[in-house]
Design an enzyme around this catalytic site. Sequence first.
Site, PDB file in Angstrom:
ATOM      1  N   CYS A  71      26.692  32.771  42.663  1.00 28.12           N
ATOM      2  CA  CYS A  71      27.657  31.129  43.213  1.00 28.12           C
ATOM      3  C   CYS A  71      27.263  30.601  42.563  1.00 28.12           C
ATOM      4  O   CYS A  71      26.929  30.879  41.153  1.00 28.12           O
ATOM      5  CB  CYS A  71      26.759  30.809  44.581  1.00 28.12           C
TER       6      CYS A  71
ATOM      7  N   CYS B  43      30.561  31.945  47.043  1.00 27.56           N
ATOM      8  CA  CYS B  43      31.845  30.552  46.438  1.00 27.56           C
ATOM      9  C   CYS B  43      32.483  30.789  46.491  1.00 27.56           C
ATOM     10  O   CYS B  43      33.006  32.055  45.489  1.00 27.56           O
ATOM     11  CB  CYS B  43      30.592  29.318  46.375  1.00 27.56           C
TER      12      CYS B  43
ATOM     13  N   CYS C 107      33.859  33.936  38.018  1.00 29.52           N
ATOM     14  CA  CYS C 107      33.833  35.209  37.107  1.00 29.52           C
ATOM     15  C   CYS C 107      34.347  36.461  38.325  1.00 29.52           C
ATOM     16  O   CYS C 107      33.847  36.763  39.198  1.00 29.52           O
ATOM     17  CB  CYS C 107      32.438  35.036  36.980  1.00 29.52           C
TER      18      CYS C 107
END
Length: 149
Positions: free
Chosen positions: A11, A83, A90
């Site tokens: 995250c 998230c 990414c």
Amino acid sequence: MHYPVRVLFLCTGNSARSQMAEGLLRTLGGNDFEVHSAGLEPQELNPRAVKAMAESNIDISGQHSKHLNEFLDIQFDYVITVCDRARDSCPTFPRDSENIHWGYDDPAAAQGTEEEKLAVFRRVRNEIRQRLGIWIPVMRKKLRDRGLV
């Protein structure tokens, strides 16, 4: 032969959602999983995450936030973003990892009283636990089917 499934929860801040997911999978998954968490912009472990997990008898107080770069040389079976920002920043991970996205509200952004904020951490913890309750048996079946456990 025993082959642990290597999982990275990812995250943005690695302060709450990914830390709770790491603690939950480590506890619920046992030796079948090697689990880590990291963030794109690591921040201090959120004390409300620690408290919410302690209420479930899972101690994550010894965990700490880590940057994604610490794990770039490790081969993971699954990279699970928790998230949307991490997923968008990414979208793929090096090598042959399977990328999964499980989006959860950011409990660290919760507004209100302390009890209202903590309630959001509890809800997110429970949502992660529920998802893992479905995912862990599926992964264990895959290991059995491949003769790896």
